[in-house]
Scaffold this active site. Structure first.
Site, PDB file in Angstrom:
ATOM      1  N   GLU A 174     -13.428  -8.164   8.593  1.00  0.00           N
ATOM      2  CA  GLU A 174     -12.618  -6.936   8.492  1.00  0.00           C
ATOM      3  C   GLU A 174     -11.897  -6.882   7.139  1.00  0.00           C
ATOM      4  OE1 GLU A 174     -13.018  -4.767  10.883  1.00  0.00           O
ATOM      5  OE2 GLU A 174     -13.635  -5.975  12.612  1.00  0.00           O
ATOM      6  N   LYS A 206      -5.129  -0.754   5.540  1.00  0.00           N
ATOM      7  CA  LYS A 206      -5.073  -0.114   6.860  1.00  0.00           C
ATOM      8  C   LYS A 206      -3.869   0.833   6.947  1.00  0.00           C
ATOM      9  CE  LYS A 206      -5.749  -0.050  11.615  1.00  0.00           C
ATOM     10  NZ  LYS A 206      -6.358  -0.619  12.791  1.00  0.00           N
TER      11      LYS A 206
HETATM   12  N1  NAD Z   1      -5.767  -1.572  18.394  1.00  0.00           N
HETATM   13  C1  NAD Z   1      -6.587  -1.522  17.364  1.00  0.00           C
HETATM   14  O1  NAD Z   1      -6.464  -0.671  16.469  1.00  0.00           O
HETATM   15  C2  NAD Z   1      -7.676  -2.549  17.254  1.00  0.00           C
HETATM   16  C3  NAD Z   1      -8.392  -2.712  16.054  1.00  0.00           C
HETATM   17  C4  NAD Z   1      -9.351  -3.714  15.984  1.00  0.00           C
HETATM   18  C5  NAD Z   1      -9.589  -4.526  17.086  1.00  0.00           C
HETATM   19  N2  NAD Z   1      -8.889  -4.329  18.236  1.00  0.00           N
HETATM   20  C6  NAD Z   1      -9.109  -5.179  19.412  1.00  0.00           C
HETATM   21  O2  NAD Z   1      -8.734  -6.505  19.070  1.00  0.00           O
HETATM   22  C7  NAD Z   1      -9.450  -7.412  19.916  1.00  0.00           C
HETATM   23  C8  NAD Z   1      -9.957  -8.548  19.065  1.00  0.00           C
HETATM   24  O3  NAD Z   1      -8.847  -9.243  18.528  1.00  0.00           O
HETATM   25  P1  NAD Z   1      -8.969 -10.774  18.103  1.00  0.00           P
HETATM   26  O4  NAD Z   1     -10.137 -10.951  17.226  1.00  0.00           O
HETATM   27  O5  NAD Z   1      -7.630 -11.207  17.659  1.00  0.00           O
HETATM   28  O6  NAD Z   1      -9.384 -11.479  19.478  1.00  0.00           O
HETATM   29  P2  NAD Z   1      -8.533 -12.315  20.556  1.00  0.00           P
HETATM   30  O7  NAD Z   1      -7.238 -11.696  20.810  1.00  0.00           O
HETATM   31  O8  NAD Z   1      -9.443 -12.548  21.699  1.00  0.00           O
HETATM   32  O9  NAD Z   1      -8.275 -13.693  19.796  1.00  0.00           O
HETATM   33  C9  NAD Z   1      -9.387 -14.508  19.473  1.00  0.00           C
HETATM   34  C10 NAD Z   1      -9.196 -15.927  20.009  1.00  0.00           C
HETATM   35  O10 NAD Z   1      -8.307 -16.623  19.161  1.00  0.00           O
HETATM   36  C11 NAD Z   1      -7.239 -17.179  19.908  1.00  0.00           C
HETATM   37  N3  NAD Z   1      -6.085 -17.186  19.029  1.00  0.00           N
HETATM   38  C12 NAD Z   1      -5.453 -16.126  18.494  1.00  0.00           C
HETATM   39  N4  NAD Z   1      -4.501 -16.535  17.647  1.00  0.00           N
HETATM   40  C13 NAD Z   1      -4.530 -17.886  17.633  1.00  0.00           C
HETATM   41  C14 NAD Z   1      -3.797 -18.882  16.944  1.00  0.00           C
HETATM   42  N5  NAD Z   1      -2.851 -18.574  16.040  1.00  0.00           N
HETATM   43  N6  NAD Z   1      -4.090 -20.181  17.195  1.00  0.00           N
HETATM   44  C15 NAD Z   1      -5.080 -20.499  18.064  1.00  0.00           C
HETATM   45  N7  NAD Z   1      -5.824 -19.603  18.734  1.00  0.00           N
HETATM   46  C16 NAD Z   1      -5.538 -18.310  18.524  1.00  0.00           C
HETATM   47  C17 NAD Z   1      -7.130 -16.294  21.121  1.00  0.00           C
HETATM   48  O11 NAD Z   1      -6.490 -16.959  22.191  1.00  0.00           O
HETATM   49  C18 NAD Z   1      -8.591 -16.000  21.398  1.00  0.00           C
HETATM   50  O12 NAD Z   1      -9.187 -17.059  22.104  1.00  0.00           O
HETATM   51  C19 NAD Z   1     -10.537  -6.604  20.588  1.00  0.00           C
HETATM   52  O13 NAD Z   1     -10.188  -6.383  21.933  1.00  0.00           O
HETATM   53  C20 NAD Z   1     -10.548  -5.290  19.838  1.00  0.00           C
HETATM   54  O14 NAD Z   1     -10.943  -4.198  20.623  1.00  0.00           O
HETATM   55  C21 NAD Z   1      -7.950  -3.357  18.337  1.00  0.00           C
HETATM   56 ZN    ZN Z   2     -13.929  -4.284  13.744  1.00  0.00          ZN
END
Ligand code: NAD
Ligand code: ZN
Length: 339
Positions: A174, A206
């Site tokens: 991203e 963003k």
């Molecule tokens: N609201 C929006 O505008 C928007 C934009 C893009 C994505 N999203 C959403 O975001 C989600 C993806 O987010 P993501 O990639 O953060 O996934 P996630 O929240 O599942 O986190 C990924 C993994 O990393 C772990 N994790 C997170 N921070 C950590 C840390 N500091 N230390 C150890 N482990 C950690 C989490 O427990 C998880 O297992 C999707 O559901 C997507 O639809 C929303």
């Molecule tokens: Zn994306």
């Protein structure tokens, strides 16, 4: 430390980027004038890594728990904790926690104050900013949601020390997208080694987009660069490919399609390829059938009445939306990515 203001139709809020914001979160709240009752929402993984002493609502870890069922469990926690209209909900986690806790905060008692403390790179540069919150349904991702602006976003780069490398790479896809859309500095290897700088620059992209298009009516579509290909790859692999992996190769595909259509100078696709390869994300889709990927793209809700629609590039920082791209060109790009 950096403080980045975000203007929204509902008022403005600030994003603070500083190491140590989380390790002394009470001090952080006092410094920024956040008093009164709070409830933190996090997941089991983060609760293990960063044990909480304050009241919290807990969800299981994973996209499959980004559901109405989890929201209902959070409502139950809120009721048990005596949450009232003034109680602040603090989302401490990645995008899944942010989206789910944000939706609970937007709806419980018709809306509670909300603060984001993103812990993944993706959440820091992408999901915590822009006000979109929500959950998935069995029928599709993010089908239920709301716009809910946070009061503050606190980004503590120290939290990235525990982030699994795979999640770092996903967030980097991203970041590269933001670089290609608006800021070539994000493609600079030196900047990529400085998390604080990287986060500030990536988030600024963003912020600029969502300020100009808060309700996703126009320019915000640019954030879909690489995502038309990416979502289709996620679909045909039955989500075996992660979002970041699919978007990374999707960015290469978008750059190649831009070149093939003569929109940009030759060489852009190589730049994108090198970036994705350096991060350690896949650069090929060997074994994935181009026709199936195309069919999956055609189900994209942004393809109005089946008219294809891609975010492409005239160059770095020059995105353009192109409709009715010939299917043959798209297939050619997908075939090239097999080798
Ligand atoms: N609201 C929006 O505008 C928007 C934009 C893009 C994505 N999203 C959403 O975001 C989600 C993806 O987010 P993501 O990639 O953060 O996934 P996630 O929240 O599942 O986190 C990924 C993994 O990393 C772990 N994790 C997170 N921070 C950590 C840390 N500091 N230390 C150890 N482990 C950690 C989490 O427990 C998880 O297992 C999707 O559901 C997507 O639809 C929303
Ligand atoms: Zn994306």
């Amino acid at each position: 430390m950096a403080i980045l203001p975000v203007m929204t139709p509902e008022g403005s809020y600030s994003i603070v980027i500083e190491r140590g914001l989380w390790s002394d979160f009470q001090g952080t709240c006092a410094r920024f004038g956040l008093h009164g009752q709070q409830v933190i929402v996090t997941n089991t993984t983060l609760q293990r890594l960063y044990p909480l002493t304050q009241p919290f609502g807990l969800m299981l870890d994973g996209e499959r728990y980004k559901t109405l069922n989890t929201v209902e469990m959070l409502y139950t926690d809120f009721a048990a904790l005596g949450v009232d209209r003034k109680t602040r909900v603090i989302a401490f986690g990645g995008g899944v926690v942010g989206d789910t806790a944000g939706f609970a905060a937007a709806t419980y008692l018709r809306g509670l104050p909300f603060v984001q403390v993103p812990t993944s790179l993706l959440a820091m540069v992408d999901s915590s900013v822009g006000g979109k919150v929500g959950v998935d349904l069995p029928q599709g991702k993010n089908l239920v949601g709301a716009f809910k602006q946070p009061e503050w976003v606190f980004i503590d780069p120290d939290l990235l020390q525990t982030l699994p490398p795979k999640e770092w790479r996903g967030g980097m896809a991203e970041v590269i997208k933001h670089g290609l859309l608006a800021d070539a500095r994000l493609l600079d290897p030196q900047i990529q080694q400085d998390p604080e700088m990287l986060i500030s620059l990536a988030i600024a992209v963003k912020i600029a987009v969502v300020q100009r298009d808060p309700y996703e009516q126009g320019e915000r579509a640019h954030l879909n660069l690489g995502h038309t290909f990416g979502h289709a790859i996620e679909l045909v692999t039955g989500y075996q490919w992660t979002h970041g992996e699919a978007v990374g190769v999707g960015l290469i595909a978008a750059a190649r399609l831009s070149e093939l259509l003569g929109l940009c100078e030759a060489g852009l696709a190589q730049i994108v390829y090198d970036q994705i390869e350096t991060i350690g994300l896949p650069t090929r889709i060997t074994g994935l059938d181009p026709e199936r990927i195309y069919a999956a793209m055609a189900t994209d809700k942004k393809w109005l009445q089946g008219r294809s629609r891609f975010v492409l590039l005239r160059g770095i920082a020059q995105p353009i939306i192109v409709e009715e791209v010939a299917k043959s060109a798209v297939i050619e790009v997908l075939k090239d990515l097999q080798a």
